[in-house]
Design an enzyme around this catalytic site. Sequence first.
Site, PDB file in Angstrom:
ATOM      1  N   ASN A   1       9.776  -4.666  94.071  1.00 24.77           N
ATOM      2  CA  ASN A   1       9.946  -4.977  95.496  1.00 24.77           C
ATOM      3  C   ASN A   1      11.138  -4.150  95.977  1.00 24.77           C
ATOM      4  O   ASN A   1      12.279  -4.511  95.729  1.00 24.77           O
ATOM      5  CB  ASN A   1      10.213  -6.485  95.655  1.00 24.77           C
ATOM      6  CG  ASN A   1      10.562  -6.859  97.087  1.00 24.77           C
ATOM      7  OD1 ASN A   1      10.384  -6.054  98.004  1.00 24.77           O
ATOM      8  ND2 ASN A   1      11.060  -8.077  97.283  1.00 24.77           N
ATOM      9  N   TRP A   2      10.816  -3.057  96.638  1.00 22.10           N
ATOM     10  CA  TRP A   2      11.896  -2.148  97.068  1.00 22.10           C
ATOM     11  C   TRP A   2      12.699  -2.723  98.234  1.00 22.10           C
ATOM     12  O   TRP A   2      13.753  -2.203  98.557  1.00 22.10           O
ATOM     13  CB  TRP A   2      11.304  -0.804  97.492  1.00 22.10           C
ATOM     14  CG  TRP A   2      10.856   0.079  96.365  1.00 22.10           C
ATOM     15  CD1 TRP A   2      10.752  -0.251  95.035  1.00 22.10           C
ATOM     16  CD2 TRP A   2      10.464   1.453  96.470  1.00 22.10           C
ATOM     17  NE1 TRP A   2      10.312   0.834  94.320  1.00 22.10           N
ATOM     18  CE2 TRP A   2      10.117   1.902  95.183  1.00 22.10           C
ATOM     19  CE3 TRP A   2      10.346   2.358  97.529  1.00 22.10           C
ATOM     20  CZ2 TRP A   2       9.689   3.202  94.918  1.00 22.10           C
ATOM     21  CZ3 TRP A   2       9.903   3.645  97.281  1.00 22.10           C
ATOM     22  CH2 TRP A   2       9.588   4.075  95.985  1.00 22.10           C
ATOM     23  N   LYS A   3      12.186  -3.742  98.879  1.00 16.10           N
ATOM     24  CA  LYS A   3      12.834  -4.300 100.079  1.00 16.10           C
ATOM     25  C   LYS A   3      13.056  -3.157 101.086  1.00 16.10           C
ATOM     26  O   LYS A   3      12.269  -2.210 101.115  1.00 16.10           O
ATOM     27  CB  LYS A   3      14.118  -5.028  99.699  1.00 16.10           C
ATOM     28  CG  LYS A   3      13.882  -6.026  98.554  1.00 16.10           C
ATOM     29  CD  LYS A   3      14.999  -6.987  98.348  1.00 16.10           C
ATOM     30  CE  LYS A   3      14.647  -7.908  97.179  1.00 16.10           C
ATOM     31  NZ  LYS A   3      15.596  -8.995  96.995  1.00 16.10           N
TER      32      LYS A   3
ATOM     33  N   HIS B   1       8.445 -14.335 100.970  1.00 12.19           N
ATOM     34  CA  HIS B   1       9.678 -14.020 100.243  1.00 12.19           C
ATOM     35  C   HIS B   1      10.826 -14.817 100.868  1.00 12.19           C
ATOM     36  O   HIS B   1      10.865 -15.010 102.086  1.00 12.19           O
ATOM     37  CB  HIS B   1       9.963 -12.513 100.311  1.00 12.19           C
ATOM     38  CG  HIS B   1      11.054 -12.107  99.374  1.00 12.19           C
ATOM     39  ND1 HIS B   1      12.378 -12.315  99.675  1.00 12.19           N
ATOM     40  CD2 HIS B   1      11.025 -11.563  98.143  1.00 12.19           C
ATOM     41  CE1 HIS B   1      13.116 -11.895  98.660  1.00 12.19           C
ATOM     42  NE2 HIS B   1      12.319 -11.429  97.711  1.00 12.19           N
TER      43      HIS B   1
ATOM     44  N   GLU C   1      13.725 -14.061 101.619  1.00 13.94           N
ATOM     45  CA  GLU C   1      14.472 -13.374 102.687  1.00 13.94           C
ATOM     46  C   GLU C   1      13.736 -13.492 104.011  1.00 13.94           C
ATOM     47  O   GLU C   1      14.362 -13.583 105.072  1.00 13.94           O
ATOM     48  CB  GLU C   1      14.693 -11.901 102.294  1.00 13.94           C
ATOM     49  CG  GLU C   1      15.760 -11.782 101.198  1.00 13.94           C
ATOM     50  CD  GLU C   1      15.584 -10.621 100.242  1.00 13.94           C
ATOM     51  OE1 GLU C   1      14.817  -9.681 100.540  1.00 13.94           O
ATOM     52  OE2 GLU C   1      16.212 -10.661  99.166  1.00 13.94           O
TER      53      GLU C   1
ATOM     54  N   GLU D   1      10.702 -17.486  92.506  1.00 10.39           N
ATOM     55  CA  GLU D   1      11.960 -16.770  92.705  1.00 10.39           C
ATOM     56  C   GLU D   1      13.036 -17.747  93.167  1.00 10.39           C
ATOM     57  O   GLU D   1      13.132 -18.038  94.368  1.00 10.39           O
ATOM     58  CB  GLU D   1      11.785 -15.676  93.768  1.00 10.39           C
ATOM     59  CG  GLU D   1      10.790 -14.602  93.385  1.00 10.39           C
ATOM     60  CD  GLU D   1      11.109 -13.275  94.052  1.00 10.39           C
ATOM     61  OE1 GLU D   1      11.215 -12.282  93.329  1.00 10.39           O
ATOM     62  OE2 GLU D   1      11.281 -13.242  95.275  1.00 10.39           O
TER      63      GLU D   1
ATOM     64  N   GLY E   1      19.135 -11.138  93.710  1.00  9.21           N
ATOM     65  CA  GLY E   1      20.166 -10.167  94.062  1.00  9.21           C
ATOM     66  C   GLY E   1      21.579 -10.613  93.704  1.00  9.21           C
ATOM     67  O   GLY E   1      22.561 -10.008  94.138  1.00  9.21           O
TER      68      GLY E   1
ATOM     69  N   SER F   1      16.901 -11.290  89.808  1.00 13.85           N
ATOM     70  CA  SER F   1      17.810 -10.576  88.892  1.00 13.85           C
ATOM     71  C   SER F   1      17.189 -10.301  87.529  1.00 13.85           C
ATOM     72  O   SER F   1      17.885 -10.286  86.516  1.00 13.85           O
ATOM     73  CB  SER F   1      19.137 -11.329  88.739  1.00 13.85           C
ATOM     74  OG  SER F   1      19.804 -11.400  89.985  1.00 13.85           O
TER      75      SER F   1
ATOM     76  N   GLY G   1      13.440  -6.741  92.166  1.00 15.85           N
ATOM     77  CA  GLY G   1      14.081  -6.117  93.319  1.00 15.85           C
ATOM     78  C   GLY G   1      14.975  -4.973  92.877  1.00 15.85           C
ATOM     79  O   GLY G   1      14.522  -3.852  92.627  1.00 15.85           O
ATOM     80  N   GLY G   2      16.265  -5.262  92.741  1.00 13.45           N
ATOM     81  CA  GLY G   2      17.266  -4.233  92.452  1.00 13.45           C
ATOM     82  C   GLY G   2      16.894  -3.299  91.307  1.00 13.45           C
ATOM     83  O   GLY G   2      17.034  -2.074  91.430  1.00 13.45           O
TER      84      GLY G   2
HETATM   85  P1  PGA Z   1      16.247  -9.015  92.584  1.00 13.16           P
HETATM   86  O1  PGA Z   1      15.168  -9.355  93.724  1.00 13.16           O
HETATM   87  O2  PGA Z   1      15.486  -8.560  91.375  1.00 13.16           O
HETATM   88  O3  PGA Z   1      17.095  -7.945  93.180  1.00 13.16           O
HETATM   89  O4  PGA Z   1      17.009 -10.280  92.316  1.00 13.16           O
HETATM   90  C1  PGA Z   1      13.954  -9.962  93.407  1.00 13.16           C
HETATM   91  C2  PGA Z   1      13.178 -10.216  94.670  1.00 13.16           C
HETATM   92  O5  PGA Z   1      13.798 -10.585  95.685  1.00 13.16           O
HETATM   93  O6  PGA Z   1      11.943 -10.082  94.708  1.00 13.16           O
END
Ligand code: PGA
Length: 253
Positions: A8-10, A99, A101, A170, A176, A214, A235-236
Amino acid sequence: MKQLIAGNWKMNGSLEFNQALLTALAQGLETAPRAEVALCIPAPYWAQFRVLCAQYPALKGVGLGAQDVSAHPGGGAYTGELAAAMLRDFDCRYAIVGHSERRQYHGETDDAVAQKARQALSCGVTPIVCVGETLADREDGRTFEVVKRQLAAVIHANGPCISEAVVAYEPVWAIGTGRTATAEQAQQVHAVLRAQLMAATARADRVRILYGGSMNAANAADLLAQPDVDGGLIGGASLKAADFLSIIGAARR
Ligand code: PGA
């Protein structure tokens, strides 16, 4: 069943950055059997992704994913929205819905998330339905109640079609933050979600339940070894080729 590793590149990337990242991924991806891989990249770069897929055979099997989809059917006055049918036009195999966010910054409700999943399913796009508790929920002992409520809304709107979805657990406090759920904590919640899916469909065993929050090269193997963890939503670490490749390498193929 192969595990699914979805990046997930966001809201990250640029033409130059993507070119370097996707080239490095193409060079590192095994063409031999590997876990299923998906990349949920910002829509303006879908065309770039397709060009690179044509150039690098190793990228061909990588599923394209969107990070959101409209709750409304295609064709309508919904400025800024992307309809599931538009995703389909670009051969998007997946769409993340709900998600945390988007729930937090865009006020997405359980019902809206359920309608988004419904639109995706109706167009043959697999929704990756995100659920997860906040730190306050966990400290109050409400983790199971919260994730079950979030998933119940999607099951209610989609019935047995839920067997075509992917679910992602999640924990909001782990996204993050560098703070990961332990493998045991993840497995506990995944088992609860699996039981809930089993009550909704006879095909619950084929629903992949991903862990996200994470996940990185160091902790992936442990999390992915849990019986009800069927992959990861990353994500990251998906923005660094070496890290993402080592997570893929740790996944069941
Ligand atoms: P993260 O994000 O791996 O940076 O914690 C995961 C996500 O939000 O899908």
